[in-house]
Design a protein around this motif. Structure first.
Motif, short mmCIF file in Angstrom:
data_model
loop_
_atom_site.label_atom_id
_atom_site.label_comp_id
_atom_site.label_asym_id
_atom_site.label_seq_id
_atom_site.Cartn_x
_atom_site.Cartn_y
_atom_site.Cartn_z
N GLY A 75 36.07 -18.97 -37.78
CA GLY A 75 35.38 -18.52 -36.57
C GLY A 75 34.19 -19.74 -36.10
N GLY A 76 33.71 -20.66 -36.90
CA GLY A 76 32.79 -21.41 -36.74
C GLY A 76 33.04 -22.50 -35.55
N ARG A 77 34.00 -23.08 -36.03
CA ARG A 77 34.37 -24.37 -34.94
C ARG A 77 34.87 -23.76 -33.61
NH1 ARG A 77 38.61 -27.28 -38.87
NH2 ARG A 77 38.58 -25.14 -39.76
N SER A 78 35.63 -22.71 -33.67
CA SER A 78 36.16 -22.15 -32.48
C SER A 78 34.77 -21.71 -31.71
CB SER A 78 36.95 -20.98 -32.81
OG SER A 78 36.41 -20.04 -33.45
N ALA A 79 33.66 -21.23 -32.38
CA ALA A 79 32.57 -20.84 -31.65
C ALA A 79 31.86 -22.07 -30.85
CB ALA A 79 31.51 -20.20 -32.50
N ARG A 80 31.82 -23.23 -31.76
CA ARG A 80 31.51 -24.37 -30.95
C ARG A 80 32.42 -24.59 -29.76
NH1 ARG A 80 30.80 -25.89 -36.39
NH2 ARG A 80 32.25 -27.58 -36.35
N ALA A 81 33.53 -24.48 -30.03
CA ALA A 81 34.63 -24.75 -28.82
C ALA A 81 34.33 -24.00 -27.71
CB ALA A 81 35.91 -24.70 -29.30
N VAL A 82 34.15 -22.74 -27.79
CA VAL A 82 33.69 -21.76 -26.86
C VAL A 82 32.59 -22.03 -26.11
CG1 VAL A 82 33.31 -19.59 -26.60
CG2 VAL A 82 35.29 -19.81 -27.74
N ALA A 83 31.45 -22.46 -26.68
CA ALA A 83 30.26 -22.59 -26.27
C ALA A 83 30.44 -23.77 -25.16
CB ALA A 83 29.13 -23.00 -27.37
N TRP A 84 31.02 -24.97 -25.69
CA TRP A 84 31.31 -26.14 -25.01
C TRP A 84 32.11 -25.77 -23.81
CZ3 TRP A 84 35.35 -29.45 -23.33
CH2 TRP A 84 35.00 -30.64 -22.80
N LEU A 85 33.22 -25.15 -24.06
CA LEU A 85 34.14 -24.89 -23.00
C LEU A 85 33.35 -24.12 -21.74
CD1 LEU A 85 37.53 -24.68 -24.82
CD2 LEU A 85 37.05 -26.18 -23.02
N SER A 86 32.73 -22.94 -22.44
CA SER A 86 31.99 -22.09 -21.29
C SER A 86 31.08 -23.09 -20.49
CB SER A 86 31.22 -20.94 -21.97
OG SER A 86 31.97 -20.27 -22.83
N GLN A 87 30.49 -23.90 -20.99
CA GLN A 87 29.44 -24.87 -20.27
C GLN A 87 30.39 -25.72 -19.09
OE1 GLN A 87 27.50 -27.22 -23.42
NE2 GLN A 87 26.05 -25.54 -23.67
N GLN A 88 31.49 -25.82 -19.49
CA GLN A 88 32.24 -26.66 -18.43
C GLN A 88 32.93 -25.82 -17.47
OE1 GLN A 88 31.78 -29.75 -19.44
NE2 GLN A 88 30.91 -29.15 -21.12
N GLY A 89 32.75 -24.44 -17.71
CA GLY A 89 33.15 -23.49 -16.63
C GLY A 89 34.72 -22.64 -17.02
N TYR A 90 35.01 -22.80 -18.17
CA TYR A 90 36.31 -22.13 -18.52
C TYR A 90 35.79 -20.70 -18.88
CZ TYR A 90 38.50 -26.72 -18.61
OH TYR A 90 39.11 -27.84 -17.71
N ASP A 91 36.98 -20.03 -18.83
CA ASP A 91 36.68 -18.49 -19.44
C ASP A 91 37.38 -18.39 -20.75
OD1 ASP A 91 36.57 -15.68 -19.48
OD2 ASP A 91 38.10 -15.26 -17.97
N VAL A 92 36.57 -18.56 -21.87
CA VAL A 92 37.05 -18.51 -23.13
C VAL A 92 36.47 -17.35 -23.89
CG1 VAL A 92 37.80 -20.94 -23.10
CG2 VAL A 92 35.47 -20.37 -23.37
N VAL A 93 37.01 -17.10 -25.13
CA VAL A 93 36.69 -16.10 -25.94
C VAL A 93 36.68 -16.65 -27.51
CG1 VAL A 93 38.44 -14.42 -25.74
CG2 VAL A 93 36.33 -13.67 -26.56
N ASN A 94 35.83 -16.46 -28.29
CA ASN A 94 36.18 -16.85 -29.81
C ASN A 94 36.80 -15.51 -30.52
OD1 ASN A 94 35.56 -18.29 -31.87
ND2 ASN A 94 33.78 -17.20 -32.70
N VAL A 95 37.87 -15.78 -31.29
CA VAL A 95 38.45 -15.01 -32.14
C VAL A 95 37.74 -14.87 -33.45
CG1 VAL A 95 40.56 -14.50 -33.61
CG2 VAL A 95 40.69 -15.88 -31.29
N ASP A 96 37.24 -13.63 -33.45
CA ASP A 96 36.26 -13.09 -34.56
C ASP A 96 36.90 -13.37 -35.85
OD1 ASP A 96 33.95 -12.39 -35.90
OD2 ASP A 96 34.37 -10.49 -35.76
N GLY A 97 36.67 -13.93 -36.83
CA GLY A 97 37.27 -14.08 -38.20
C GLY A 97 38.39 -15.16 -38.22
N GLY A 98 38.78 -15.73 -37.10
CA GLY A 98 39.84 -16.67 -36.96
C GLY A 98 40.98 -16.46 -37.38
N MET A 99 41.63 -17.32 -38.20
CA MET A 99 43.11 -17.46 -38.46
C MET A 99 43.18 -16.40 -39.86
SD MET A 99 45.25 -18.22 -36.18
CE MET A 99 46.77 -17.87 -37.31
#
Length: 108
Positions: free
Chosen positions: A63-87
């Motif tokens: 969930g760490g890297r995906s949280a960074r991806a979600v933060a960045w994508l959100s700033q770019q205007g994408y509708d994204v959500v982090n999967v808690d606990g990841g794979m």
């Protein structure tokens, strides 16, 4: 900024996920409907994001890297959500997985 989260139990087994792990992690095991774009490649490959109804779920190992991806994508205007606990959580919940080699999939 709060990172939007979702639980693996809230996602259907055939959910389209964006998996931002490295190639060796992806090869070891991933969700069947996932799209693989490693975190470091995301800015250059943002045009490859899958189109989904509602927010796009983003995953990594825990969930760490995906949280960074979600933060960045959100700033770019994408509708994204982090999967808690990841794979790790996906696998623990008994969700379907496959590997690139055909061997028993695992979270690496």
């Amino acid at each position: 900024m709060a990172i939007p989260q979702t639980s693996v139990t809230d996602l259907p087994d055939d959910a389209v996920l964006l998996d931002v792990r490295e190639q060796d992690e992806w090869d070891a095991g991933h969700a069947p409907g996932a799209v693989h774009i490693p975190l470091g490649d995301l800015p250059a490959r943002v045009g490859e994001l899958p189109q989904v109804d509602g927010p796009l779920a983003v995953t990594c190992k825990a969930g760490g890297r995906s949280a960074r991806a979600v933060a960045w994508l959100s700033q770019q205007g994408y509708d994204v959500v982090n999967v808690d606990g990841g794979m790790g959580a996906w696998s623990a919940a008994g969700k379907p997985m496959e590997s690139a080699s055909g061997e028993t999939p695992r979270v690496k």
